[in-house]
Motif scaffolding. Structure first.
Motif, PDB file in Angstrom:
ATOM      1  N   ARG A   1      19.785  14.241  96.383  1.00 38.03           N
ATOM      2  CA  ARG A   1      19.559  14.970  97.631  1.00 38.03           C
ATOM      3  C   ARG A   1      20.609  16.051  97.837  1.00 38.03           C
ATOM      4  O   ARG A   1      20.319  17.130  98.349  1.00 38.03           O
ATOM      5  CB  ARG A   1      19.562  13.986  98.804  1.00 38.03           C
ATOM      6  CG  ARG A   1      18.217  13.322  99.044  1.00 38.03           C
ATOM      7  CD  ARG A   1      18.327  12.158 100.002  1.00 38.03           C
ATOM      8  NE  ARG A   1      18.882  10.977  99.338  1.00 38.03           N
ATOM      9  CZ  ARG A   1      19.188   9.858  99.965  1.00 38.03           C
ATOM     10  NH1 ARG A   1      19.040   9.785 101.276  1.00 38.03           N
ATOM     11  NH2 ARG A   1      19.661   8.822  99.309  1.00 38.03           N
TER      12      ARG A   1
ATOM     13  N   LYS B   1      19.526  18.878  95.578  1.00 32.65           N
ATOM     14  CA  LYS B   1      18.307  19.514  96.075  1.00 32.65           C
ATOM     15  C   LYS B   1      18.601  20.416  97.259  1.00 32.65           C
ATOM     16  O   LYS B   1      18.021  21.508  97.389  1.00 32.65           O
ATOM     17  CB  LYS B   1      17.291  18.442  96.463  1.00 32.65           C
ATOM     18  CG  LYS B   1      15.961  19.008  96.936  1.00 32.65           C
ATOM     19  CD  LYS B   1      14.975  17.889  97.272  1.00 32.65           C
ATOM     20  CE  LYS B   1      13.647  18.470  97.749  1.00 32.65           C
ATOM     21  NZ  LYS B   1      12.679  17.375  98.086  1.00 32.65           N
ATOM     22  N   SER B   2      19.511  19.998  98.135  1.00 30.05           N
ATOM     23  CA  SER B   2      19.839  20.803  99.312  1.00 30.05           C
ATOM     24  C   SER B   2      20.498  22.120  98.925  1.00 30.05           C
ATOM     25  O   SER B   2      20.579  23.045  99.740  1.00 30.05           O
ATOM     26  CB  SER B   2      20.759  20.022 100.251  1.00 30.05           C
ATOM     27  OG  SER B   2      22.056  19.854  99.690  1.00 30.05           O
ATOM     28  N   ARG B   3      20.970  22.194  97.689  1.00 28.95           N
ATOM     29  CA  ARG B   3      21.617  23.408  97.188  1.00 28.95           C
ATOM     30  C   ARG B   3      20.755  24.134  96.161  1.00 28.95           C
ATOM     31  O   ARG B   3      21.227  25.057  95.496  1.00 28.95           O
ATOM     32  CB  ARG B   3      22.987  23.043  96.571  1.00 28.95           C
ATOM     33  CG  ARG B   3      24.007  22.652  97.632  1.00 28.95           C
ATOM     34  CD  ARG B   3      25.132  21.828  97.057  1.00 28.95           C
ATOM     35  NE  ARG B   3      26.160  21.583  98.084  1.00 28.95           N
ATOM     36  CZ  ARG B   3      26.031  20.669  99.047  1.00 28.95           C
ATOM     37  NH1 ARG B   3      24.931  19.924  99.109  1.00 28.95           N
ATOM     38  NH2 ARG B   3      26.980  20.504  99.944  1.00 28.95           N
ATOM     39  N   GLY B   4      19.507  23.681  96.027  1.00 27.34           N
ATOM     40  CA  GLY B   4      18.585  24.321  95.105  1.00 27.34           C
ATOM     41  C   GLY B   4      18.939  24.112  93.645  1.00 27.34           C
ATOM     42  O   GLY B   4      18.579  24.929  92.794  1.00 27.34           O
ATOM     43  N   ARG B   5      19.598  23.023  93.344  1.00 21.71           N
ATOM     44  CA  ARG B   5      20.028  22.728  91.980  1.00 21.71           C
ATOM     45  C   ARG B   5      19.324  21.482  91.468  1.00 21.71           C
ATOM     46  O   ARG B   5      18.836  20.651  92.244  1.00 21.71           O
ATOM     47  CB  ARG B   5      21.547  22.513  91.924  1.00 21.71           C
ATOM     48  CG  ARG B   5      22.369  23.678  92.479  1.00 21.71           C
ATOM     49  CD  ARG B   5      22.185  24.936  91.633  1.00 21.71           C
ATOM     50  NE  ARG B   5      22.695  24.771  90.285  1.00 21.71           N
ATOM     51  CZ  ARG B   5      23.955  25.011  89.923  1.00 21.71           C
ATOM     52  NH1 ARG B   5      24.848  25.403  90.831  1.00 21.71           N
ATOM     53  NH2 ARG B   5      24.339  24.866  88.663  1.00 21.71           N
TER      54      ARG B   5
ATOM     55  N   ARG C   1      18.760  17.676  89.844  1.00 20.08           N
ATOM     56  CA  ARG C   1      19.410  16.407  90.147  1.00 20.08           C
ATOM     57  C   ARG C   1      20.607  16.157  89.233  1.00 20.08           C
ATOM     58  O   ARG C   1      21.603  15.567  89.655  1.00 20.08           O
ATOM     59  CB  ARG C   1      18.403  15.257  90.014  1.00 20.08           C
ATOM     60  CG  ARG C   1      17.312  15.294  91.086  1.00 20.08           C
ATOM     61  CD  ARG C   1      16.274  14.191  90.850  1.00 20.08           C
ATOM     62  NE  ARG C   1      16.875  12.874  90.908  1.00 20.08           N
ATOM     63  CZ  ARG C   1      17.026  12.181  92.026  1.00 20.08           C
ATOM     64  NH1 ARG C   1      16.633  12.687  93.183  1.00 20.08           N
ATOM     65  NH2 ARG C   1      17.570  10.983  92.007  1.00 20.08           N
TER      66      ARG C   1
END
Length: 245
Positions: A24, A27-31, A33
């Motif tokens: 998560r 994902k919040s940083r557009g990267r 997993r």
């Protein structure tokens, strides 16, 4: 609250952490997993140092569960490579600091290269006793209890164990954590409030602390806060407070 937990009450001897939230966080940083897992390893390094500074002697980290095999193959592969890299990169430094490393969990379905790294880390640090770092990898609490039960059954079958005299300490001796004390404090990051099949036997009387922080963001202040919470609780083990009416 200060960065360090107060010292007026005893702190936990053995802390266990479910390191949740890497995916998560990424994902919040557009990267991807895998980026979150890599950043999570940096948090592991910090936490090992912080735990020792805050009085914890035993630290057990949930790294990869027996259920994690259901994740995408590339993510599983990345987690395996991160364990290899962490052990290889940090082994000598941890050994010089007196850290003993244990890796618990199933090994029968791990590759020979990873098993060799695990064996080398455990052998290199076997005589250390300043701090005990245990990494639960390919681990599940139910699986551990099943393997322990099978070990007991084999001992009973070959006549080296009398089932009628088996007690809790005897069964605990067949667990992966046979040399470790029970868990005092179990922490889970990411805001989830479950223990996810982690140390089911060992955490029977652990104090549970759930923190709404993703693992890559977990820092010394978060650990100190969890220890402070632990110190504020009364551990009764099924009894009552000494001062209770």
């Amino acid at each position: 609250m200060s960065d360090d937990a107060s010292a007026d009450q005893p702190g936990p001897r053995h802390a266990a952490i479910i390191m949740d939230g890497n995916g998560r966080w990424a994902k919040s940083r557009g990267r991807p997993r895998s980026f979150g897992h890599k950043r999570g390893v940096e948090t592991v390094r910090r936490t090992v140092e912080d735990a020792g500074d805050l009085g914890v002697r035993y630290l057990t980290l949930f790294s990869f569960s027996t259920e994690n095999w259901s994740r995408p193959a590339d993510e599983v592969g990345a987690l395996f490579e991160l364990l290899k890299h962490y052990v290889e990169a940090d082994l000598e430094g941890l050994a010089r600091r007196g850290v003993r490393i244990r890796i618990i969990g199933r090994r029968d379905n791990l590759g020979p290269d990873l098993i060799a790294i695990i064996d080398r880390a455990e052998a290199r640090t076997r005589e250390n006793a300043e701090f005990h770092l245990t990494i639960a990898f390919n681990y599940g609490g139910r699986d551990e209890l099943l393997r322990a039960s099978q070990s007991v059954a084999r001992a009973a079958a070959d006549g080296t164990l009398n089932p009628d005299t088996l007690d809790e300490a005897g069964l605990a001796g067949h667990l992966d954590t046979a040399e470790l004390p029970d868990v005092d404090l179990m922490i889970r990051t990411s805001g989830e409030q479950r223990i996810s099949n982690f140390l089911l036997w060992q955490a029977a009387y652990a104090e549970l602390v759930f923190l709404d922080v993703l693992w890559p963001d977990f820092d010394r202040q978060d650990l100190a806060r969890a220890i402070d919470t632990y110190r504020q609780r009364s551990r009764r083990y099924g009894g009552v407070d000494a001062g209770a009416a």
